[in-house]
Write an enzyme that holds these catalytic residues in place. Structure first.
Site, PDB file in Angstrom:
ATOM      1  N   CYS A   1       0.894  -1.196  15.630  1.00  0.00           N
ATOM      2  CA  CYS A   1       0.902  -1.078  14.172  1.00  0.00           C
ATOM      3  C   CYS A   1       0.380  -2.355  13.523  1.00  0.00           C
ATOM      4  O   CYS A   1       0.880  -3.450  13.795  1.00  0.00           O
ATOM      5  CB  CYS A   1       2.336  -0.812  13.721  1.00  0.00           C
ATOM      6  SG  CYS A   1       2.552  -0.888  11.947  1.00  0.00           S
TER       7      CYS A   1
ATOM      8  N   GLU B   1       0.828  -1.202   0.000  1.00  0.00           N
ATOM      9  CA  GLU B   1       0.000   0.000   0.000  1.00  0.00           C
ATOM     10  C   GLU B   1       0.867   1.259   0.000  1.00  0.00           C
ATOM     11  O   GLU B   1       1.934   1.300   0.615  1.00  0.00           O
ATOM     12  CB  GLU B   1      -0.923  -0.006   1.220  1.00  0.00           C
ATOM     13  CG  GLU B   1      -1.940  -1.117   1.137  1.00  0.00           C
ATOM     14  CD  GLU B   1      -2.933  -1.142   2.280  1.00  0.00           C
ATOM     15  OE1 GLU B   1      -4.001  -1.727   2.089  1.00  0.00           O
ATOM     16  OE2 GLU B   1      -2.643  -0.593   3.360  1.00  0.00           O
TER      17      GLU B   1
ATOM     18  N   CYS C   1      -1.422   6.401   9.816  1.00  0.00           N
ATOM     19  CA  CYS C   1      -0.242   5.730  10.362  1.00  0.00           C
ATOM     20  C   CYS C   1      -0.633   4.494  11.163  1.00  0.00           C
ATOM     21  O   CYS C   1      -1.541   4.560  11.990  1.00  0.00           O
ATOM     22  CB  CYS C   1       0.509   6.665  11.306  1.00  0.00           C
ATOM     23  SG  CYS C   1       1.359   7.942  10.429  1.00  0.00           S
TER      24      CYS C   1
ATOM     25  N   CYS D   1       6.126  -3.415  16.149  1.00  0.00           N
ATOM     26  CA  CYS D   1       5.599  -2.354  17.022  1.00  0.00           C
ATOM     27  C   CYS D   1       4.160  -2.715  17.383  1.00  0.00           C
ATOM     28  O   CYS D   1       3.368  -3.083  16.518  1.00  0.00           O
ATOM     29  CB  CYS D   1       5.657  -1.001  16.317  1.00  0.00           C
ATOM     30  SG  CYS D   1       7.323  -0.567  15.795  1.00  0.00           S
TER      31      CYS D   1
ATOM     32  N   CYS E   1       6.399  -6.281   8.016  1.00  0.00           N
ATOM     33  CA  CYS E   1       7.497  -5.680   8.777  1.00  0.00           C
ATOM     34  C   CYS E   1       7.854  -6.606   9.930  1.00  0.00           C
ATOM     35  O   CYS E   1       6.976  -7.213  10.550  1.00  0.00           O
ATOM     36  CB  CYS E   1       7.068  -4.324   9.330  1.00  0.00           C
ATOM     37  SG  CYS E   1       8.412  -3.461  10.191  1.00  0.00           S
TER      38      CYS E   1
ATOM     39  N   CYS F   1       3.190   8.537   0.834  1.00  0.00           N
ATOM     40  CA  CYS F   1       3.744   7.692   1.886  1.00  0.00           C
ATOM     41  C   CYS F   1       4.063   6.339   1.239  1.00  0.00           C
ATOM     42  O   CYS F   1       3.177   5.639   0.755  1.00  0.00           O
ATOM     43  CB  CYS F   1       2.690   7.571   2.994  1.00  0.00           C
ATOM     44  SG  CYS F   1       3.240   6.644   4.393  1.00  0.00           S
TER      45      CYS F   1
HETATM   46  S1  SF4 Z   1       5.488   1.116  12.929  1.00  0.00           S
HETATM   47 FE1  SF4 Z   1       4.859  -0.751  11.849  1.00  0.00          FE
HETATM   48  S2  SF4 Z   1       5.821  -0.607   9.838  1.00  0.00           S
HETATM   49 FE2  SF4 Z   1       6.870   0.891  11.178  1.00  0.00          FE
HETATM   50  S3  SF4 Z   1       8.605  -0.242  12.037  1.00  0.00           S
HETATM   51 FE3  SF4 Z   1       6.942  -0.500  13.487  1.00  0.00          FE
HETATM   52  S4  SF4 Z   1       5.931  -2.438  12.880  1.00  0.00           S
HETATM   53 FE4  SF4 Z   1       7.224  -1.761  11.173  1.00  0.00          FE
END
Ligand code: SF4
Length: 346
Positions: free
Chosen positions: A119, A92, A337, A116, A112, A105
């Site tokens: 996220c 995306e 975000c 986090c 990933c 973006c």
């Molecule tokens: S915010 Fe999401 S995309 Fe960004 S580093 Fe952390 S887990 Fe990865």
């Protein structure tokens, strides 16, 4: 035999490759200047190359593009694109129109590995790194879709989409070189921002090799809290990260590091948190973006009241920092975000 995608190469790499095919180096200049024109999809269109040469290159090389798999437009004008990659995976990219600029973006990985906790992309795990061409093609596909008469041109790029850009360093740097090459897409380094969750050893390399703007996803200046939110903090502590920002990242004149701080109710939004942040950022030329968390199921976090965010901002401003409250864009289409995640094709 899989063909070589010429859009994966920086100009220097393309020159080496063309020479390795037994062709003169000046052919690389001709080919590179065609590759990033929106109307060019095959070698037959490269009319200053002889027919034989076009056929020879076509046997071994390809020119990639991204397939538009999904497009959603938010009521605030934000556009979320889903692009299908050659292997069927979807990434995306989000176009954020503002009065004076249009920012894309960009994603750097499929999924990933950083995990986090706030996220959705992090919940996918890492599927794979994007190639340089797949990064550059997000900008090209978006530009091709934009109605420049109504929307204007794409002006800025932020690497805040899916993935941790510095974990895909080589492809990121190659893509940035292509994006900033005058014969490529000709973006100024001032118009590009790379955001990281804090892969400390790569900050110096990034600054030295490409000189783009740096954003740090900080979200807490306290190790205990930050480790709860971001497992990367167990590897690189707040102090290690801020020391690298202070000493290792070569910051050009009049530029500042941007710290991203998303406020989560009851977790990192107290005035004591703001004071600790102000204290720890001391001596770093920076600005701070405060973001209200976009609630997304199934994650347990909540956004604080506006009054609390303003009080947090005031502590920072009173300490002499430029601190801005950023409004979330595209939350109604899950484009804000932390909301980018695996989607099915339409
Ligand atoms: S915010 Fe999401 S995309 Fe960004 S580093 Fe952390 S887990 Fe990865």
């Amino acid at each position: 035999m899989k063909k070589t995608d010429l859009k994966d190469f920086t100009f220097t790499q393309l020159t080496d490759y063309i020479v390795s095919l037994g062709l003169p180096a000046f052919r690389a200049k001709q080919i590179f200047s065609w590759l990033y024109r929106p109307e060019i999809h095959n070698f037959a269109q490269m009319t200053d190359l002889s027919k034989d040469l076009r056929a020879k290159i076509d046997e071994q090389c390809s020119i990639s593009s991204l397939q538009l798999a999904a497009k959603e437009v938010s009521k605030d004008g934000t556009v979320k694109y889903g692009f299908e990659l050659e292997d069927g995976l979807i990434i995306e990219s989000v176009l954020i129109p503002e009065e004076t600029r249009n920012t894309l973006c960009v994603s750097s990985q499929v999924g990933c590995a950083m995990g986090c906790r706030f996220c959705l992309t992090g919940t996918m795990g890492l599927k794979r790194n994007l190639r340089a061409a797949e990064i550059v093609n997000q900008a090209m596909a978006t530009m091709a879709d934009m109605d420049t008469d109504k929307q204007g041109r794409l002006t800025n790029l932020v690497f805040m989409g899916m993935g941790e850009p510095l974990a895909n360093f080589e492809n990121l740097v190659n893509a940035l070189n292509i994006l900033m090459d005058q014969r490529g897409l000709d973006f100024s380094s001032r118009k590009i921002t790379v955001s990281t969750c804090g892969l400390v050893p790569r900050l110096k390399d990034l600054g030295e090799q490409v000189g783009v703007n740096l954003a740090i996803s900080l979200h807490s200046a306290n190790d205990t809290t930050r480790s709860q939110l971001m497992p990367v903090n167990d590897t690189y502590s707040v102090e290690q990260l801020l020391t690298a920002c202070r000493n290792d990242f070569p910051l050009a004149n009049r530029r500042r590091i941007m710290f991203e701080y998303t406020l989560f109710e009851g977790i990192n939004d107290s005035l004591a948190d703001a004071k600790e942040l102000a204290r720890k950022l001391h001596g770093i030329r920076c600005k701070i973006n405060l973001l209200s968390y976009n609630q997304c199921d199934p994650l347990p976090y909540r956004s604080p009241a506006r009054k609390q965010i303003e009080a947090f901002q005031k502590v920072l401003q009173d300490a002499g920092y430029s601190a801005f409250i950023r409004t979330s864009r595209g939350a109604d289409i899950s484009a804000a975000c932390g909301q980018l995640a695996k989607k099915e094709k339409i």
